[in-house]
Design a protein around this motif. Structure first.
Motif, PDB file in Angstrom:
ATOM      1  N   LEU A  36      46.826  20.943 112.192  1.00 11.51           N
ATOM      2  CA  LEU A  36      46.832  20.082 111.213  1.00 11.51           C
ATOM      3  C   LEU A  36      47.727  20.262 110.167  1.00 11.51           C
ATOM      4  O   LEU A  36      48.134  21.421 109.652  1.00 11.51           O
ATOM      5  N   SER A  37      48.622  19.357 109.497  1.00  4.58           N
ATOM      6  CA  SER A  37      49.558  19.660 108.663  1.00  4.58           C
ATOM      7  C   SER A  37      48.618  20.096 107.345  1.00  4.58           C
ATOM      8  O   SER A  37      47.724  19.667 107.079  1.00  4.58           O
ATOM      9  N   ASP A  38      49.666  20.558 106.384  1.00  2.00           N
ATOM     10  CA  ASP A  38      49.125  20.963 105.063  1.00  2.00           C
ATOM     11  C   ASP A  38      48.688  19.812 104.194  1.00  2.00           C
ATOM     12  O   ASP A  38      47.608  20.177 103.601  1.00  2.00           O
ATOM     13  N   SER A  39      49.321  18.887 104.383  1.00  2.00           N
ATOM     14  CA  SER A  39      49.202  17.761 103.523  1.00  2.00           C
ATOM     15  C   SER A  39      47.747  17.148 103.554  1.00  2.00           C
ATOM     16  O   SER A  39      47.007  16.545 103.060  1.00  2.00           O
ATOM     17  N   ALA A  40      47.560  17.060 105.098  1.00  2.00           N
ATOM     18  CA  ALA A  40      46.343  16.526 105.814  1.00  2.00           C
ATOM     19  C   ALA A  40      45.001  17.185 105.194  1.00  2.00           C
ATOM     20  O   ALA A  40      44.177  16.912 104.868  1.00  2.00           O
ATOM     21  N   LYS A  41      45.001  18.569 105.453  1.00  2.00           N
ATOM     22  CA  LYS A  41      44.481  19.698 105.124  1.00  2.00           C
ATOM     23  C   LYS A  41      43.852  19.470 103.599  1.00  2.00           C
ATOM     24  O   LYS A  41      42.719  19.492 103.048  1.00  2.00           O
ATOM     25  N   LYS A  42      44.833  19.261 102.553  1.00  2.00           N
ATOM     26  CA  LYS A  42      44.727  19.116 101.255  1.00  2.00           C
ATOM     27  C   LYS A  42      44.086  18.008 100.915  1.00  2.00           C
ATOM     28  O   LYS A  42      42.908  17.890 100.166  1.00  2.00           O
ATOM     29  N   LYS A  43      44.374  16.771 101.465  1.00  2.00           N
ATOM     30  CA  LYS A  43      43.834  15.501 101.386  1.00  2.00           C
ATOM     31  C   LYS A  43      42.372  15.486 101.834  1.00  2.00           C
ATOM     32  O   LYS A  43      41.488  14.917 101.115  1.00  2.00           O
ATOM     33  N   LEU A  44      42.028  15.915 102.802  1.00  2.00           N
ATOM     34  CA  LEU A  44      40.647  16.310 103.450  1.00  2.00           C
ATOM     35  C   LEU A  44      39.782  16.874 102.597  1.00  2.00           C
ATOM     36  O   LEU A  44      38.641  16.582 102.376  1.00  2.00           O
ATOM     37  N   GLY A  45      40.556  18.174 102.084  1.00  2.00           N
ATOM     38  CA  GLY A  45      39.610  18.829 101.076  1.00  2.00           C
ATOM     39  C   GLY A  45      39.108  18.178  99.855  1.00  2.00           C
ATOM     40  O   GLY A  45      38.047  18.204  99.328  1.00  2.00           O
ATOM     41  N   GLU A  46      40.269  17.522  99.409  1.00  2.00           N
ATOM     42  CA  GLU A  46      39.910  16.463  98.077  1.00  2.00           C
ATOM     43  C   GLU A  46      38.860  15.556  98.372  1.00  2.00           C
ATOM     44  O   GLU A  46      37.774  15.419  97.617  1.00  2.00           O
ATOM     45  N   ALA A  47      38.820  14.912  99.518  1.00  2.00           N
ATOM     46  CA  ALA A  47      37.836  13.935  99.744  1.00  2.00           C
ATOM     47  C   ALA A  47      36.604  14.572 100.054  1.00  2.00           C
ATOM     48  O   ALA A  47      35.615  13.970  99.378  1.00  2.00           O
ATOM     49  N   GLN A  48      36.190  15.834 100.712  1.00  2.00           N
ATOM     50  CA  GLN A  48      35.057  16.552 100.780  1.00  2.00           C
ATOM     51  C   GLN A  48      34.429  16.862  99.459  1.00  2.00           C
ATOM     52  O   GLN A  48      33.399  16.760  99.138  1.00  2.00           O
ATOM     53  N   LYS A  49      35.449  17.210  98.518  1.00  2.00           N
ATOM     54  CA  LYS A  49      34.756  17.581  97.321  1.00  2.00           C
ATOM     55  C   LYS A  49      34.406  16.492  96.586  1.00  2.00           C
ATOM     56  O   LYS A  49      33.266  16.556  96.006  1.00  2.00           O
TER      57      LYS A  49
END
Length: 443
Positions: free
Chosen positions: A232-245
């Protein structure tokens, strides 16, 4: 303690150099800090523009390119600042001979300190130009006496208040803008855009029901599973982490759930837009470095849970690898894919139609068998059919998450409107029609 003229002048020179190094070093550090904060603020500029309800100007660099651009420009400016400070220090560095000449000029001593330094450096055998040992000794004693009576020439540099104030102002402004989208913006900007604030501002967000909390928790798990996919791209991981939080915060603090759900929706919407622009959630160089076992396992698991994004990326990666694979490589791909399909665990909570899941597994199984038999063209055709069928029958992972989240937010909005006495949209239309009929009857 050595009280020679040479020792005294060298001590003063070192003190002046330390003062200059400290002053120049602080300016360099302050300049680099300002550049770093400004670069960070530039990367946050699109978020700030979006929070203020505007759109990012098309004539500026694209938002996704800003971090790299800011990093390159910031690094260049940082190197320039450090280089300029080193050059400045080399230019202002004071040497003992230069300081001695400056002292003679300041106190009008006619090269007394310069001569004393020369005598002490030559030791007990001065040149004949100095007039003999007695005169040389008298010169040194006179210089020592004068050095003891004068104020050490360590200047108190004037502080450049204009430079300091302007630099700190830029640094503080950059720091504020850097954290503005999450901590400084008014709270109503973080609320759902489709919920208008009440006149009294005393309206409370309705608490989430157990059913809604369960849906949010399930959505968290789905996003976590997607985030755990390798490649997964780093940007996608970051956005997914923000949404989960944000989803986790909404579930644990129902009274403020509206703002958290809105922030989660924004993160997922940004990710969906980015995926459409870049052709997916995965980073191609990262996919190419994945072991074959990982690619086939992620493909098989994605089929079970109906994850069209991951299945498409893994299938395309297998097709790419098959182009340059020899017979042994194709056989390994087929065996690994068949093994992964057998070991994949069902995911009944995903809501995938069993008939669709069975068809997708058969296509993947057929692809594995044909890879094993050395028929890459037929195998790639099976994988393409798999991807096309999943794209037609399943929403992309992020779009599905947005849809599920939208259902929860719509229900919450309806409850909030009921608290304010605002009838649902259908009832509003019916009331308008009834009012018009009554008015015609009166006429």
């Amino acid at each position: 303690m050595d009280d020679t003229v040479t020792a005294t002048v060298e001590t003063w020179s070192r003190a002046r150099n330390r003062r200059a190094m400290t002053r120049i070093g602080l300016r360099s550090a302050l300049g680099c800090l300002t550049v770093g904060l400004t670069a960070g603020a530039v990367t946050k500029a699109p978020d700030l523009v979006r929070h203020l309800g505007a759109t990012w100007p098309s004539y500026l660099p694209e938002a996704r390119n800003l971090p790299e651009l800011a990093a390159m420009v910031g690094a260049g400016l940082g190197v320039t600042i450090v280089t300029a400070c080193v050059v400045q220090y080399v230019r202002v560095r004071t040497r003992p001979q230069v300081l001695a000449r400056s002292l003679d000029k300041q106190h009008a001593t006619d090269d007394l300190f310069v001569t004393a330094l020369s005598i002490e450096r030559e030791g007990d055998a001065p040149t004949g130009k100095l007039g003999g040992p007695e005169i040389a000794k008298a010169v040194v004693q006179r210089a020592q006496s004068l050095a003891a009576s004068i104020t050490p020439p360590i200047p108190h540099h004037r502080r450049s208040w204009a430079f300091g104030i302007s630099t700190w102002a830029v640094a503080i402004l950059a720091g504020v803008v850097l954290f503005l989208p999450k901590s400084v913006l008014p709270k109503d900007l973080l609320a759902p855009a489709d919920v208008a604030p009440s006149a009294t501002q005393k309206e409370s967000t309705p608490t989430l029901s157990k059913e809604d909390k369960a849906r949010i928790e399930q959505l968290e798990k789905q996003l976590q599973t997607l985030e755990e996919q390798r490649g997964l791209s780093d940007s996608a991981k970051k956005k997914l982490g923000e949404a989960q939080k944000e989803l986790r915060s909404a579930r644990k603090n129902s009274s403020k759930s509206a703002g958290h759900l809105s922030a989660a929706a924004r993160a997922l919407q940004d990710l969906a837009n980015e995926a459409r622009e870049q052709g997916g959630l995965f980073d191609q160089p990262s996919l190419e470095s994945l072991p074959l076992e990982t690619v086939t396992k992620q493909l098989a698991d994605a089929i079970e849970r109906g994850d069209a994004d991951t299945a498409s990326a893994m299938a395309n990666e297998l097709n790419r690898r098959s182009k340059d694979a020899n017979d042994y490589g194709l056989k390994s791909m087929g065996q690994e894919l068949s093994k992964a399909l057998k070991e994949a665990k069902p995911a009944p909570e995903s809501g995938v139609d069993p008939k669709d899941a069975e068809r997708w597994k058969q296509l993947a199984k057929s692809a594995g068998e044909r890879f094993d038999n050395g028929e890459p063209s037929s195998a790639k055709k099976n994988l393409r059919e798999l991807v096309e069928d999943m794209d037609q029958k399943r929403q992309h992972s992020v779009d599905q998450a947005l849809s599920n989240l939208g259902d929860v937010r719509s229900k919450q909005l309806e409850t909030m409107n009921q608290q304010r006495g605002v009838p649902p949209q259908g009832q509003q239309g019916q009331q308008g029609a009834n009012g018009k009929q009554a008015q015609n009857g009166q006429q």
